[in-house]
Design a protein around this motif. Structure first.
Motif, mmCIF file in Angstrom:
data_model
loop_
_atom_site.group_PDB
_atom_site.id
_atom_site.type_symbol
_atom_site.label_atom_id
_atom_site.label_comp_id
_atom_site.label_asym_id
_atom_site.label_seq_id
_atom_site.Cartn_x
_atom_site.Cartn_y
_atom_site.Cartn_z
ATOM 1 N N LEU A 223 0.813 -1.212 0.000
ATOM 2 C CA LEU A 223 0.000 0.000 0.000
ATOM 3 C C LEU A 223 0.844 1.258 0.000
ATOM 4 O O LEU A 223 0.605 2.191 -0.739
ATOM 5 N N ARG B 58 -3.721 3.529 -1.533
ATOM 6 C CA ARG B 58 -3.453 2.619 -2.651
ATOM 7 C C ARG B 58 -4.508 2.770 -3.736
ATOM 8 O O ARG B 58 -4.205 2.724 -4.931
ATOM 9 N N ASN C 116 4.348 8.955 -2.095
ATOM 10 C CA ASN C 116 4.157 7.605 -1.578
ATOM 11 C C ASN C 116 5.223 7.339 -0.519
ATOM 12 O O ASN C 116 5.922 8.256 -0.077
ATOM 13 N N GLY D 51 0.699 3.921 -3.100
ATOM 14 C CA GLY D 51 -0.323 4.891 -2.717
ATOM 15 C C GLY D 51 0.264 6.266 -2.451
ATOM 16 O O GLY D 51 1.226 6.400 -1.701
#
Length: 302
Positions: free
Chosen positions: A161, A253, A202, A165
């Motif tokens: 994730l 995500r 991210n 993300g």
């Protein structure tokens, strides 16, 4: 206005002694502090009396917030408030938003739109403070590796994730500056403003920001979910906090928080705080254990 049950509200342009602002020549009004209760409409009406513009910050009473916010809006109508500001959540208006607070923010936004008062909705992205609480940043600075929490897709495959993300983390101070600017100047009525950091990042971007802020190299490394959950538990995190982290990264995500705008700079006249700048404010805390260990190493080798 901010509270669950009791509130102190500083309303725009109340009666008061005129004071010169710092670095400026035009006077401004000393705020009058008034007590109010989100469950008591009469107290809210008294608090809003005389306000040209007012800010309602969402309460933390999950399950009761929509009613409380509605009480505030109704009171503002009765008090004759000219414009209402409300602090909401990124993409709160979209029904598929998986974040737990989203439905209450969405319902509140609808109430506000139906109130008849000119309004502005401030849809804040995620505060970077959450990283200080939910991510192992000190450990990352110490070891040079930042690991993400990850999850499993419906097919059973691991989805990292934090790796994929992106989140447009926005500093609380920037959100406050936007609110102050709108309270002072007004305008932007009927708008839903995305208040975000200057760029969405991210976990690799978080690692880069840590490197910039601390001067120590930090790289990102994705980890399987069991390892990450165990690491959270080992640090004393409660199960609900672990679940909160997993939910946040899952939303990231899926792209729900991949929003970056220039609203902060456009409304305040200064650039939004970068993640590296935010971490730099907490540099001492991030480096504390590392520097202590370095001191031990140096004394042991002397």
């Amino acid at each position: 206005m901010r509270a669950t049950d009791r509130s102190r509200s500083a309303l725009h342009q109340p009666p008061g002694r005129r004071l010169p602002p710092p670095g400026g020549s035009q006077p401004w009004s000393r705020p009058r502090v008034r007590a109010a209760d989100f469950d008591d409409r009469e107290s809210l009406t008294r608090a809003f009396d005389g306000a040209e513009r007012a800010l309602v910050i969402s309460t933390d009473a999950l399950g009761r917030r929509v009613q409380q916010h509605g009480n505030a809006f109704d009171a503002a109508v009765r008090a004759g408030v000219g414009q209402l500001l409300y602090t909401s959540l990124a993409r709160a208006g979209e029904s598929g938003n998986p974040l737990v607070p989203a439905p209450e923010h969405r319902a509140t936004e609808r109430l506000l739109a139906r109130s008849g008062v000119p309004f502005t909705v401030l849809r804040n992205n995620i505060y970077p403070d959450v990283l200080l609480e939910l991510a192992s940043l000190r450990e990352a600075v110490k070891t040079g590796v930042l690991g993400s929490i990850s999850g499993t897709s419906g097919e059973g495959d691991i989805g990292y994730l934090g790796c994929i993300g992106y989140v447009g983390y926005v500093a609380r101070e920037d959100c406050a500056a936007v609110r102050a600017a709108l309270l002072a100047e007004g305008g932007h009525t009927g708008e839903y403003l995305d208040v975000t950091g200057p760029v969405a990042v991210n976990y690799a971007g978080i690692a880069d920001a840590l490197t910039q802020a601390t001067g120590r190299p930090v790289r990102f490394e994705a980890r399987p979910e069991p390892e990450s959950a165990a690491a959270y538990a080992a640090r004393g995190a409660e199960p609900e906090r672990i679940a909160m982290a997993a939910q946040l990264w899952a939303a990231a995500r899926e792209g729900w928080l991949d929003i970056a705008t220039h609203a902060v700079e456009r409304l305040t006249g200064r650039p939004a705080t970068t993640l590296a700048e935010f971490f730099a404010r907490h540099r001492e805390a991030l480096l504390g254990q590392v520097e202590s260990d370095d001191d031990v190493d140096r004394s042991g080798s002397a």
